[in-house]
Enzyme design. Structure first.
Site, PDB file in Angstrom:
ATOM      1  N   ASN A 147       0.430  -0.983  -0.061  1.00 50.38           N
ATOM      2  CA  ASN A 147      -0.147  -0.121  -0.265  1.00 50.38           C
ATOM      3  C   ASN A 147       0.754   1.175   0.117  1.00 50.38           C
ATOM      4  O   ASN A 147       0.131   2.456  -0.882  1.00 50.38           O
ATOM      5  CB  ASN A 147      -0.590  -0.377   0.918  1.00 50.38           C
ATOM      6  N   ASP A 239      -0.197  -6.075   3.398  1.00 52.58           N
ATOM      7  CA  ASP A 239      -0.859  -5.376   4.603  1.00 52.58           C
ATOM      8  C   ASP A 239      -1.347  -4.369   4.286  1.00 52.58           C
ATOM      9  O   ASP A 239      -1.138  -4.048   2.759  1.00 52.58           O
ATOM     10  CB  ASP A 239       0.421  -4.526   4.926  1.00 52.58           C
ATOM     11  N   GLU A 274      -4.836  -8.895   4.444  1.00 55.87           N
ATOM     12  CA  GLU A 274      -5.413  -7.743   6.432  1.00 55.87           C
ATOM     13  C   GLU A 274      -5.795  -6.587   5.754  1.00 55.87           C
ATOM     14  O   GLU A 274      -5.424  -5.977   5.391  1.00 55.87           O
ATOM     15  CB  GLU A 274      -4.020  -7.228   6.786  1.00 55.87           C
TER      16      GLU A 274
END
Ligand code: CA
Ligand code: CA
Length: 547
Positions: A147, A239, A274
Site C-alpha cells: 500500500n 498488509d 489484512e
C-alpha cells in the site's frame, strides 16, 4: 550433608512413586484416543500458522534485537520436522512481519524491497531460514507491504527532490499517489511543497503507491519474483489491503492482478490479506480470488470465540461461522478463512482472557483453532503472555518472547525496554514445555488433533448440532464425504451428558479444566463416550468420527 541429601531424594522418589500410582489408580480407565491415530504432514495450503514479530522473537547475537538467525535457532521449538515427536508445538506455517530494510523497528515502511534489514540479518541468513523451514514442512510467508513505502524509498526521495527544485513531476513520481492540488485534498494527504501532495493514510512517513500505474505493477512483479523465485518464500501476508482503493485504483482489481501474476511465478503461492473491516467487506474481498483474509470480525476481546468462553454460551457463534463460511465460499470456492485471537496490532489475548483464567484461555484456543480454515497463533499466545493492561502503545503488544520466565530476554522494542511490562503468568516456554497440562501443552494437543483429523481445517460446517443446552456447542464438519462432530462443553463447572445419535468413534478429547483431588493434586477428568452416552466434564471438547 551428602547423606542427608540422599535421604531426602529417596524420600521424594518414594513419594513420587506413591503419587504416580495413586494417579494411575483413578485414571486407569482413560485411554488417549489420539494415541492410535496417525499424524500426517500437510501438503496443501491448510496450515497452523504462527505469527512472528521479528524484532521480538529471538536474538542470536545479543545486540538486543531479534533476528532471522534467532528464528532459525528456535525452529525446533515450533516444529522439529518429525510428526511422531511431541516436544514441539507442531505449527506448519510461519508469517514473518516485514524483514526488508526500513527506518522503523516494525518495518512496515519499506525502503528497499530487495534486501533484508541489517538489524535482522542478511539474505544468506534468510535463505538458511527458508531451507530449515522447508526441511520441517513449514511454509514461510513474509509480510508484503504494497500500500505504501517508506518516505526514504529512493523513488519517493527522487520525486520529492524534483517537485521541490523543479516544481514538476518526474518519472519516479508516477509510482506514487502524488498530485498537484489547489487546496489540501484531505487529512490523509501530506504536502510536499509547491502545491504537491501525496496520499498518506497511515503517516507522513508512509507515502502510498499508485497501484493503477503499469510502472508500479512492473516493479511489484520484480519484487514478487525476487522473493518467490529467487528466495523460495511460499507466499505473502498482504498488509493494509483496505487502503488499496482510492479514486484511481480499484483495490480489488489490483489484488486480483497481483495474485494471478504471482501464481504465474509460483503456482501454489499462498496469500492472506489484512483487510481490517467487518465480515461483509471481507466476504466481498474474497471475489479477488486470493486464498485468505483474516477474519477480524471473530477476533479480539469482542470476538465470538472469546465471548463464548466468557458467557459459557456460544451465542450463535456456530451460525455466524456457518454463514460467514457460506458467503466466503460463494465468492471464492477455494477460500480459506483465517481465525485468530489477536495480532501485533491488538492487545494480547491473554489480557482479555484474564477473567476466564487458564482453563478459559485454553477453551478459547480450542474454539478458534478447531474452526474450519487456517488458525494464526500470535507468538507468545501459546504460553499466555500478557502485557501491561494500562499501556496501549504498540510496543507493549510486541514484547519479547518469554522463553524462560526466570531469565528474561534482553531485547528492546523500538528502543524501549518493555520486558518488565510483559508477563508470563503461567511461566515461559522453559517452565511449560514438559507439562502436558500447561497452556503450551494444550496448544500442542489442539494442533496434533488438527493434524490427525484433516477434515477439521478443510471441511465446511454442514450443521449445528442441537444439544438443547446453552453451555454446549456442537457442529458437524464435512470434507470429501467424511464427517466429524466437534462438541464443546463451555460450562466452567458442570459436567454434561449427551444422549444423541452421534458418530460412534471418539477421535480426540481435550480437557481445558484441571480439577484437583482433596489433597490438591491435579486431576484430569477426561470426557468418556461409549458410542451412545457422551460425558463431557466442564470446559472440555470431543471430536467424534464415523470411523
Ligand atoms: Ca540480534
Ligand atoms: Ca514433531
Amino acid at each position: 550433608m551428602a547423606i542427608k541429601m540422599k535421604k531426602s531424594v529417596s524420600f521424594l522418589l518414594i513419594l513420587a512413586i506413591l503419587l504416580t500410582s495413586a494417579l494411575c489408580g483413578c485414571q486407569n480407565e482413560y485411554k488417549d484416543p489420539t494415541a492410535s491415530i496417525k499424524t500426517t504432514k500437510s501438503s496443501d495450503k491448510y496450515r497452523n500458522y504462527y505469527e512472528i514479530f521479528v524484532n521480538s522473537f529471538a536474538d542470536s547475537n545479543d545486540d538486543g534485537i531479534g533476528d532471522l538467525n534467532g528464528i532459525t535457532q528456535k525452529l525446533d521449538y515450533l516444529n522439529d520436522g518429525n510428526p511422531e515427536t511431541e516436544s514441539d508445538l507442531g505449527i506448519d506455517g510461519i508469517w514473518l512481519t516485514p524483514i526488508m530494510p526500513s527506518p522503523s523497528y516494525h518495518k512496515y515502511d519499506v525502503e528497499n524491497y530487495f534486501s533484508i534489514d541489517e538489524r535482522f540479518g542478511t539474505l544468506d541468513d534468510f535463505d538458511k531460514l527458508v531451507k530449515e523451514c522447508h526441511k520441517r514442512g513449514i511454509k514461510l510467508v513474509i509480510d508484503m507491504v504494497l500500500n505504501h513505502s517508506s518516505n526514504t524509498h529512493p523513488f519517493f526521495e527522487s520525486a520529492c527532490k524534483d517537485i521541490l527544485l523543479k516544481k514538476k513531476l518526474n518519472s519516479d513520481a508516477k509510482y506514487y499517489e502524488i498530485a498537484k492540488y489547489k487546496d489540501n485534498p484531505g487529512d490523509n494527504y501530506t504536502e510536499i511543497g509547491n502545491g504537491y501532495y501525496y496520499e498518506s493514510n497511515f503517516s507522513p512517513h508512509m507515502p502510498e503507491w499508485n497501484l493503477s500505474q503499469k510502472k508500479t505493477r512492473d516493479y511489484f512483479e520484480e519484487i514478487a519474483s525476487f522473493w518467490l523465485k529467487e528466495h523460495d518464500v511460499d507466499g505473502f501476508r498482504l498488509d493494509a489491503t483496505k487502503y488499496y482503493s482510492n479514486k484511481h485504483t480499484d483495490g480489488a482489481e489490483f489484488l486480483k492482478w497481483f495474485y494471478s501474476m504471482a501464481q504465474k511465478i509460483k503456482s501454489d503461492v499462498y496469500m492472506v490479506g489484512e483487510n481490517w473491516t467487518g465480515n461483509a467487506e471481507i466476504q466481498e474481498m474474497y471475489k479477488t480470488g486470493i486464498d485468505s483474509f483474516f477474519s477480524f470480525g471473530f477476533a479480539d476481546a469482542s470476538g465470538g470465540f472469546v465471548n463464548a468462553v466468557r458467557m459459557q454460551n456460544q451465542q450463535n457463534l456456530i451460525k455466524s461461522l456457518q454463514k460467514f463460511e457460506r458467503k466466503t465460499h460463494d465468492n471464492n470456492k477455494n477460500a480459506i478463512n483465517c481465525y485468530f485471537l489477536s495480532n501485533h496490532d491488538q492487545k494480547r489475548s491473554a489480557n482479555f482472557n484474564k477473567s476466564v483464567g487458564l482453563s478459559g484461555t485454553k477453551m478459547a484456543a480450542a474454539l478458534y483453532m478447531l474452526a474450519p480454515g487456517n488458525s494464526f497463533i500470535y507468538y507468545g499466545e501459546e504460553i499466555g503472555m500478557t502485557q501491561d493492561a494500562t499501556k496501549d502503545a504498540d510496543e507493549y503488544k510486541r514484547a519479547p518472547m518469554i522463553w524462560d520466565s526466570e531469565n528474561l530476554p534482553q531485547i528492546s522494542v523500538n528502543e524501549k525496554d518493555v520486558t518488565a511490562e510483559s508477563e508470563a503468568p503461567y511461566g515461559g516456554v522453559e517452565q511449560q514445555k514438559d507439562d502436558e497440562n500447561s497452556l503450551l501443552g494444550f496448544y500442542k494437543r489442539v494442533i496434533k488433533i488438527k493434524n490427525q483429523n484433516p477434515e477439521i481445517s478443510r471441511g465446511t460446517i454442514t450443521e449445528e448440532i442441537a444439544l438443547g443446552d446453552q453451555n454446549l456447542c456442537g457442529y458437524y464438519v464435512e470434507y470429501k464425504g467424511k464427517r466429524l462432530a466437534i462438541i464443546h462443553n463451555l460450562s466452567k463447572d458442570k459436567e454434561k451428558t449427551v444422549k444423541k445419535d452421534l458418530p460412534k468413534t471418539l477421535r480426540a478429547d481435550l480437557v481445558a479444566s484441571n480439577g484437583a483431588d482433596e489433597n490438591g493434586n491435579t486431576v484430569i477428568n477426561h470426557p468418556s463416550y461409549d458410542g451412545s452416552e457422551l460425558k463431557l466434564p466442564p470446559l472440555s471438547t470431543v471430536v467424534l468420527g464415523d470411523e
